[in-house]
Design a protein around this motif. Structure first.
Motif, PDB file in Angstrom:
ATOM      1  N   GLY A 127      16.722  44.239  31.590  1.00 15.81           N
ATOM      2  CA  GLY A 127      16.265  44.327  32.498  1.00 15.81           C
ATOM      3  C   GLY A 127      16.574  45.609  33.900  1.00 15.81           C
ATOM      4  O   GLY A 127      15.607  46.171  34.704  1.00 15.81           O
ATOM      5  N   LEU A 128      17.962  45.816  33.880  1.00 15.60           N
ATOM      6  CA  LEU A 128      18.035  46.388  35.200  1.00 15.60           C
ATOM      7  C   LEU A 128      18.790  48.043  34.570  1.00 15.60           C
ATOM      8  O   LEU A 128      18.912  49.017  35.060  1.00 15.60           O
ATOM      9  N   GLY A 129      17.777  48.289  33.167  1.00 16.04           N
ATOM     10  CA  GLY A 129      18.176  49.653  32.398  1.00 16.04           C
ATOM     11  C   GLY A 129      19.665  50.333  31.873  1.00 16.04           C
ATOM     12  O   GLY A 129      19.575  50.816  31.512  1.00 16.04           O
ATOM     13  N   VAL A 130      20.293  48.972  31.308  1.00 14.34           N
ATOM     14  CA  VAL A 130      21.865  49.460  31.671  1.00 14.34           C
ATOM     15  C   VAL A 130      20.932  49.129  29.256  1.00 14.34           C
ATOM     16  O   VAL A 130      19.911  48.469  29.063  1.00 14.34           O
ATOM     17  N   PRO A 131      21.895  50.748  28.765  1.00 15.99           N
ATOM     18  CA  PRO A 131      21.079  51.027  27.496  1.00 15.99           C
ATOM     19  C   PRO A 131      21.982  49.826  26.163  1.00 15.99           C
ATOM     20  O   PRO A 131      22.721  49.260  26.846  1.00 15.99           O
ATOM     21  N   GLU A 132      21.372  49.296  25.868  1.00 15.77           N
ATOM     22  CA  GLU A 132      21.504  48.586  24.907  1.00 15.77           C
ATOM     23  C   GLU A 132      23.259  48.946  24.093  1.00 15.77           C
ATOM     24  O   GLU A 132      23.527  47.404  24.597  1.00 15.77           O
ATOM     25  N   SER A 133      23.518  49.830  23.813  1.00 16.47           N
ATOM     26  CA  SER A 133      24.420  50.273  23.430  1.00 16.47           C
ATOM     27  C   SER A 133      25.499  50.159  24.225  1.00 16.47           C
ATOM     28  O   SER A 133      27.235  50.017  23.322  1.00 16.47           O
ATOM     29  N   TRP A 134      26.127  50.468  25.285  1.00 11.45           N
ATOM     30  CA  TRP A 134      26.812  49.732  25.947  1.00 11.45           C
ATOM     31  C   TRP A 134      26.940  48.196  26.553  1.00 11.45           C
ATOM     32  O   TRP A 134      28.314  47.779  26.922  1.00 11.45           O
ATOM     33  N   LEU A 135      26.235  46.911  26.061  1.00  2.32           N
ATOM     34  CA  LEU A 135      26.581  45.769  26.291  1.00  2.32           C
ATOM     35  C   LEU A 135      27.782  45.604  25.518  1.00  2.32           C
ATOM     36  O   LEU A 135      29.248  44.473  26.167  1.00  2.32           O
ATOM     37  N   PRO A 136      28.290  45.637  24.379  1.00  2.00           N
ATOM     38  CA  PRO A 136      29.500  45.321  24.209  1.00  2.00           C
ATOM     39  C   PRO A 136      30.816  45.803  24.735  1.00  2.00           C
ATOM     40  O   PRO A 136      31.946  45.222  25.032  1.00  2.00           O
ATOM     41  N   ARG A 137      30.734  47.154  25.163  1.00  2.00           N
ATOM     42  CA  ARG A 137      32.272  47.763  25.690  1.00  2.00           C
ATOM     43  C   ARG A 137      32.234  46.942  26.937  1.00  2.00           C
ATOM     44  O   ARG A 137      32.600  46.413  27.705  1.00  2.00           O
ATOM     45  N   LEU A 138      30.767  46.578  28.186  1.00  2.00           N
ATOM     46  CA  LEU A 138      30.870  46.355  29.458  1.00  2.00           C
ATOM     47  C   LEU A 138      31.145  44.804  28.983  1.00  2.00           C
ATOM     48  O   LEU A 138      32.318  43.899  30.198  1.00  2.00           O
ATOM     49  N   ALA A 139      31.233  44.198  27.688  1.00  2.00           N
ATOM     50  CA  ALA A 139      31.272  42.245  27.478  1.00  2.00           C
ATOM     51  C   ALA A 139      32.876  42.482  27.517  1.00  2.00           C
ATOM     52  O   ALA A 139      33.256  41.837  27.911  1.00  2.00           O
ATOM     53  N   THR A 140      33.829  43.437  26.673  1.00  2.00           N
ATOM     54  CA  THR A 140      34.895  44.064  25.857  1.00  2.00           C
ATOM     55  C   THR A 140      35.513  44.167  27.687  1.00  2.00           C
ATOM     56  O   THR A 140      36.672  43.638  28.023  1.00  2.00           O
ATOM     57  N   LEU A 141      35.126  44.907  28.461  1.00  2.00           N
ATOM     58  CA  LEU A 141      35.658  45.403  30.061  1.00  2.00           C
ATOM     59  C   LEU A 141      35.817  44.213  30.816  1.00  2.00           C
ATOM     60  O   LEU A 141      36.642  43.421  31.415  1.00  2.00           O
ATOM     61  N   LYS A 142      34.857  42.686  30.541  1.00  2.84           N
ATOM     62  CA  LYS A 142      34.678  41.992  31.575  1.00  2.84           C
ATOM     63  C   LYS A 142      35.909  41.109  31.021  1.00  2.84           C
ATOM     64  O   LYS A 142      36.193  40.210  32.214  1.00  2.84           O
ATOM     65  N   ALA A 143      35.601  41.110  29.694  1.00  2.00           N
ATOM     66  CA  ALA A 143      36.813  39.810  29.063  1.00  2.00           C
ATOM     67  C   ALA A 143      38.340  39.558  29.304  1.00  2.00           C
ATOM     68  O   ALA A 143      38.551  39.193  29.796  1.00  2.00           O
ATOM     69  N   ALA A 144      38.262  41.333  29.486  1.00  2.00           N
ATOM     70  CA  ALA A 144      39.760  42.177  29.188  1.00  2.00           C
ATOM     71  C   ALA A 144      39.997  41.898  31.144  1.00  2.00           C
ATOM     72  O   ALA A 144      41.318  41.268  31.374  1.00  2.00           O
ATOM     73  N   GLY A 145      39.280  41.973  31.714  1.00  2.00           N
ATOM     74  CA  GLY A 145      39.738  41.329  33.288  1.00  2.00           C
ATOM     75  C   GLY A 145      39.633  40.429  33.648  1.00  2.00           C
ATOM     76  O   GLY A 145      40.917  39.710  34.395  1.00  2.00           O
ATOM     77  N   ALA A 146      39.365  39.759  32.529  1.00  4.35           N
ATOM     78  CA  ALA A 146      38.931  38.165  32.900  1.00  4.35           C
ATOM     79  C   ALA A 146      41.101  37.809  32.305  1.00  4.35           C
ATOM     80  O   ALA A 146      41.188  37.182  33.095  1.00  4.35           O
ATOM     81  N   VAL A 147      41.430  38.344  31.160  1.00  3.23           N
ATOM     82  CA  VAL A 147      42.576  38.267  30.501  1.00  3.23           C
ATOM     83  C   VAL A 147      43.575  38.167  31.092  1.00  3.23           C
ATOM     84  O   VAL A 147      44.275  37.571  31.158  1.00  3.23           O
ATOM     85  N   GLY A 148      43.066  39.417  32.363  1.00  2.00           N
ATOM     86  CA  GLY A 148      44.687  39.978  32.492  1.00  2.00           C
ATOM     87  C   GLY A 148      44.359  39.183  34.162  1.00  2.00           C
ATOM     88  O   GLY A 148      45.451  39.477  34.832  1.00  2.00           O
ATOM     89  N   LEU A 149      43.374  38.984  34.567  1.00  4.61           N
ATOM     90  CA  LEU A 149      43.639  37.814  35.569  1.00  4.61           C
ATOM     91  C   LEU A 149      44.851  36.491  35.032  1.00  4.61           C
ATOM     92  O   LEU A 149      45.854  36.320  36.142  1.00  4.61           O
ATOM     93  N   VAL A 150      44.654  35.721  34.684  1.00  6.59           N
ATOM     94  CA  VAL A 150      45.240  34.243  33.717  1.00  6.59           C
ATOM     95  C   VAL A 150      46.599  35.534  33.439  1.00  6.59           C
ATOM     96  O   VAL A 150      47.758  34.248  34.006  1.00  6.59           O
ATOM     97  N   VAL A 151      46.474  36.286  32.769  1.00  2.44           N
ATOM     98  CA  VAL A 151      47.915  37.215  32.675  1.00  2.44           C
ATOM     99  C   VAL A 151      48.800  37.130  33.234  1.00  2.44           C
ATOM    100  O   VAL A 151      49.841  37.441  33.595  1.00  2.44           O
ATOM    101  N   GLY A 152      48.341  38.083  34.837  1.00  2.00           N
ATOM    102  CA  GLY A 152      48.619  37.783  35.967  1.00  2.00           C
ATOM    103  C   GLY A 152      49.089  37.320  36.580  1.00  2.00           C
ATOM    104  O   GLY A 152      50.211  37.443  37.427  1.00  2.00           O
ATOM    105  N   LEU A 153      49.264  35.851  36.157  1.00  2.00           N
ATOM    106  CA  LEU A 153      49.548  35.222  37.151  1.00  2.00           C
ATOM    107  C   LEU A 153      51.567  35.172  36.732  1.00  2.00           C
ATOM    108  O   LEU A 153      52.036  34.544  38.033  1.00  2.00           O
ATOM    109  N   TRP A 154      52.204  35.547  35.240  1.00  2.89           N
ATOM    110  CA  TRP A 154      52.843  35.700  35.192  1.00  2.89           C
ATOM    111  C   TRP A 154      53.301  37.793  34.902  1.00  2.89           C
ATOM    112  O   TRP A 154      54.208  37.452  34.777  1.00  2.89           O
ATOM    113  N   VAL A 155      52.476  37.962  34.807  1.00  2.00           N
ATOM    114  CA  VAL A 155      52.950  39.951  34.993  1.00  2.00           C
ATOM    115  C   VAL A 155      52.531  40.286  36.287  1.00  2.00           C
ATOM    116  O   VAL A 155      51.256  40.466  35.867  1.00  2.00           O
ATOM    117  N   PRO A 156      53.045  40.432  36.814  1.00  2.00           N
ATOM    118  CA  PRO A 156      52.320  40.675  39.063  1.00  2.00           C
ATOM    119  C   PRO A 156      51.752  41.789  38.574  1.00  2.00           C
ATOM    120  O   PRO A 156      50.748  42.052  39.257  1.00  2.00           O
TER     121      PRO A 156
END
Length: 82
Positions: free
Chosen positions: A3-32
């Motif tokens: 609805g914001l005009g983001v192409p559907e083809s971008w959704l998997p990449r954006l979801a992967t980036l968001k998930a990688a960020g979340a994992v990185g923040l959690v792992v970052g508790l041990w790897v500063p």
């Protein structure tokens, strides 16, 4: 996102980036360095989200701003503890 005009083809990449960020923040508790890099990435992701909302003239960006501020807080706390 569609609805914001983001192409559907971008959704998997954006979801992967968001998930990688979340994992990185959690792992970052041990790897500063990874935590700091992940916090920067998540902050940039939500800057992009805010710009996308504003470009689409959707001004309901409070959740985006809160998540951006949380990412910045994670970065500040990580850098302060180093």
């Amino acid at each position: 996102m569609l609805g914001l005009g983001v192409p559907e083809s971008w959704l998997p990449r954006l979801a992967t980036l968001k998930a990688a960020g979340a994992v990185g923040l959690v792992v970052g508790l041990w790897v500063p360095l990874l935590g700091a890099v992940a916090a920067i990435g998540v902050a940039l992701y939500f800057i992009g989200a805010a710009l996308t909302h504003l470009r689409a003239k959707d001004y309901a960006i409070a959740p985006v701003v809160v998540l951006f501020l949380l990412a910045v807080a994670a970065l500040v706390l990580r850098l302060a503890s180093a």
